[in-house]
Design an enzyme around this catalytic site. Structure first.
Site, short mmCIF file in Angstrom:
data_model
loop_
_atom_site.label_atom_id
_atom_site.label_comp_id
_atom_site.label_asym_id
_atom_site.label_seq_id
_atom_site.Cartn_x
_atom_site.Cartn_y
_atom_site.Cartn_z
N TYR A 1 10.22 4.05 -26.94
CA TYR A 1 11.59 4.03 -27.46
C TYR A 1 11.82 5.18 -28.45
O TYR A 1 10.95 5.46 -29.28
CB TYR A 1 11.87 2.68 -28.11
CG TYR A 1 13.13 2.60 -28.92
CD1 TYR A 1 14.36 2.97 -28.38
CD2 TYR A 1 13.10 2.14 -30.23
CE1 TYR A 1 15.52 2.88 -29.13
CE2 TYR A 1 14.25 2.05 -30.99
CZ TYR A 1 15.46 2.44 -30.42
OH TYR A 1 16.60 2.35 -31.17
N LYS B 1 18.32 -7.86 -28.69
CA LYS B 1 18.45 -7.77 -27.25
C LYS B 1 18.42 -9.16 -26.59
O LYS B 1 19.29 -9.96 -26.85
CB LYS B 1 17.35 -6.85 -26.70
CG LYS B 1 17.19 -5.53 -27.47
CD LYS B 1 18.48 -4.74 -27.59
CE LYS B 1 18.29 -3.31 -28.10
NZ LYS B 1 17.80 -3.20 -29.47
#
Length: 404
Positions: free
Chosen positions: A111, A208
């Site tokens: 990420y 998320k």
């Protein structure tokens, strides 16, 4: 009894029960900063971690504590720490094992926020890192230095969805007494249990799939009581990265549908991935549920589902890729993932823009790569949206000639 509950039941009932005073089934929100004790001895034992309790808001609150216990149970851990964001969880997990002069090995396909922390902020504390191909365990082990103190991996990775063999990596690292930290955000506890495969610490961006509604920033670090106690007292508390009571309440509420949501995300993503792979103007599709994925068999063995993220490259590269996402009408261009809505983004200019182009190419993140967080809409509507966008991008005559 609770240890025998299945995952779907644990998600709803673990660590939660009707309020003893009011009988309320819904979780209470307790935003207090300070807490009273019957005597000085009790206060001291709570502060020392010898007794269960909360003593100051910067170190947690009762609502967050309920959530932490639930997350720990779902991951099969001794304890969990709720913090203010996914990046707070990542940075706390890394700083929990690293200090000035230490070195960490990190998977290549990672990420952008993690990359930015390790290359921009961590060096200011004298922490070094190397990005390695962790699909090759032997090569990873060769990269270990005398000052290497931890290994950090994502699986599936963001955005290429590379699958790493957690059990193989952790077994190899144990021989070198290296703790392994696994970012489990893309899977959630519903689909993957890194601790059961040998990992020492798991991190989540609860923003998320765990919350799943796009209205909370939060993160979790999951591990042993000893590790979590240190991170709570010496990192989260001292840095002020605590999770507030209201956000904890929202996550507890959102989690009740997590098993259903994740199942639908997976089913829709598989259908979308198969559609894209069959389309003549899609160059390549990255989704572990496809047989074409290089780690497809490992994914089937290691994960209970293939997740809700699909990445692909459209023919023509970056220009056509941007035109495609600009032509979508249902799917929205956004940075996040795991929401009910289908979200698309261009990693090279959005989530991974902080990574220099040369290194992005080395990591396999091309300028034409598109990442899709497949939502909960009717999958036929999602596919119809991509179909009309691709039709607008490539005229019929071109599509017809390609198909021939």
């Amino acid at each position: 009894m609770q240890s025998e509950w299945k995952m779907d039941t644990k998600i709803i009932h673990e660590s939660q029960s009707p309020d003893p005073r009011t009988g309320a089934i819904s979780q209470s929100v307790i935003p207090a900063v300070a807490y009273a004790f019957p005597d000085a001895e009790t206060a001291a034992s709570v502060v020392a971690g010898e007794a269960e309790g909360v003593y100051y808001g910067r170190y947690g609150n009762p609502t967050s504590r309920t959530l932490e216990k639930k997350i720990a149970a779902l991951e099969g851990a001794e304890d969990a720490l709720g913090v203010s964001s996914g990046m707070a969880a990542i940075s706390i997990a890394l700083l929990g094992f690293l200090k000035h002069g230490d070195h960490v090995l990190v998977t290549k396909d990672v990420y952008g926020g993690t990359y930015n922390f390790l290359t921009s902020l961590a060096p200011r504390f004298g922490i070094e890192c190397d990005f390695v191909d962790c699909t090759d365990t032997a090569a990873m082990l060769q990269a270990i230095k005398s000052n290497t103190k931890a290994v950090y991996i994502e699986t599936p990775s963001n955005p290429k969805l590379t699958i790493l063999d957690i059990k193989q990596i952790t077994q190899a690292c144990k021989l070198h007494k290296l703790p392994v930290i696994v970012d489990n955000t893309f899977m959630s506890p519903c689909l993957q249990k890194p601790l059961e495969l040998g990992a020492d610490v798991v991190v989540h961006s609860a923003t998320k799939y765990i919350n799943g509604h796009g209205d909370v920033l939060a993160g979790f670090v999951v591990g042993s009581k000893e590790v979590i106690r240190f991170m709570r007292k010496r990192l989260m508390g001292d840095l002020g990265q605590n999770l507030n009571a209201w956000d904890s309440f929202l996550i507890l509420r959102g989690m009740k549908t997590m098993a259903l949501r994740v199942e639908r995300h997976c089913r829709n993503a598989q259908t979308v991935a198969e559609y894209l792979e069959a389309h003549p103007y899609i160059e390549r599709v990255f989704y572990p549920g496809l047989e074409s994925h290089p780690q497809h068999k490992l994914a089937l063995a290691q994960m209970k589902g293939m997740g809700g993220i699909v990445s692909f490259e459209v023919k023509g590269g970056i220009t056509e890729g941007k035109k495609l996402i600009n032509s979508l009408k249902l799917a929205m261009i956004s940075f996040s993932l795991g929401d009910p809505e289908t979200l698309v983004q261009h990693p090279a200019s959005m989530t991974h823009a902080s990574i220099p182009q040369k290194e992005r190419v080395q990591f396999g993140i091309t300028d034409g790569l598109i990442r899709v967080s497949v939502g909960l809409e009717d999958v036929h509507d999602i596919i119809a949206d991509f179909d009309q966008a691709l039709a607008a991008l490539f005229p019929y005559t071109e599509r017809n000639s390609i198909s021939k």
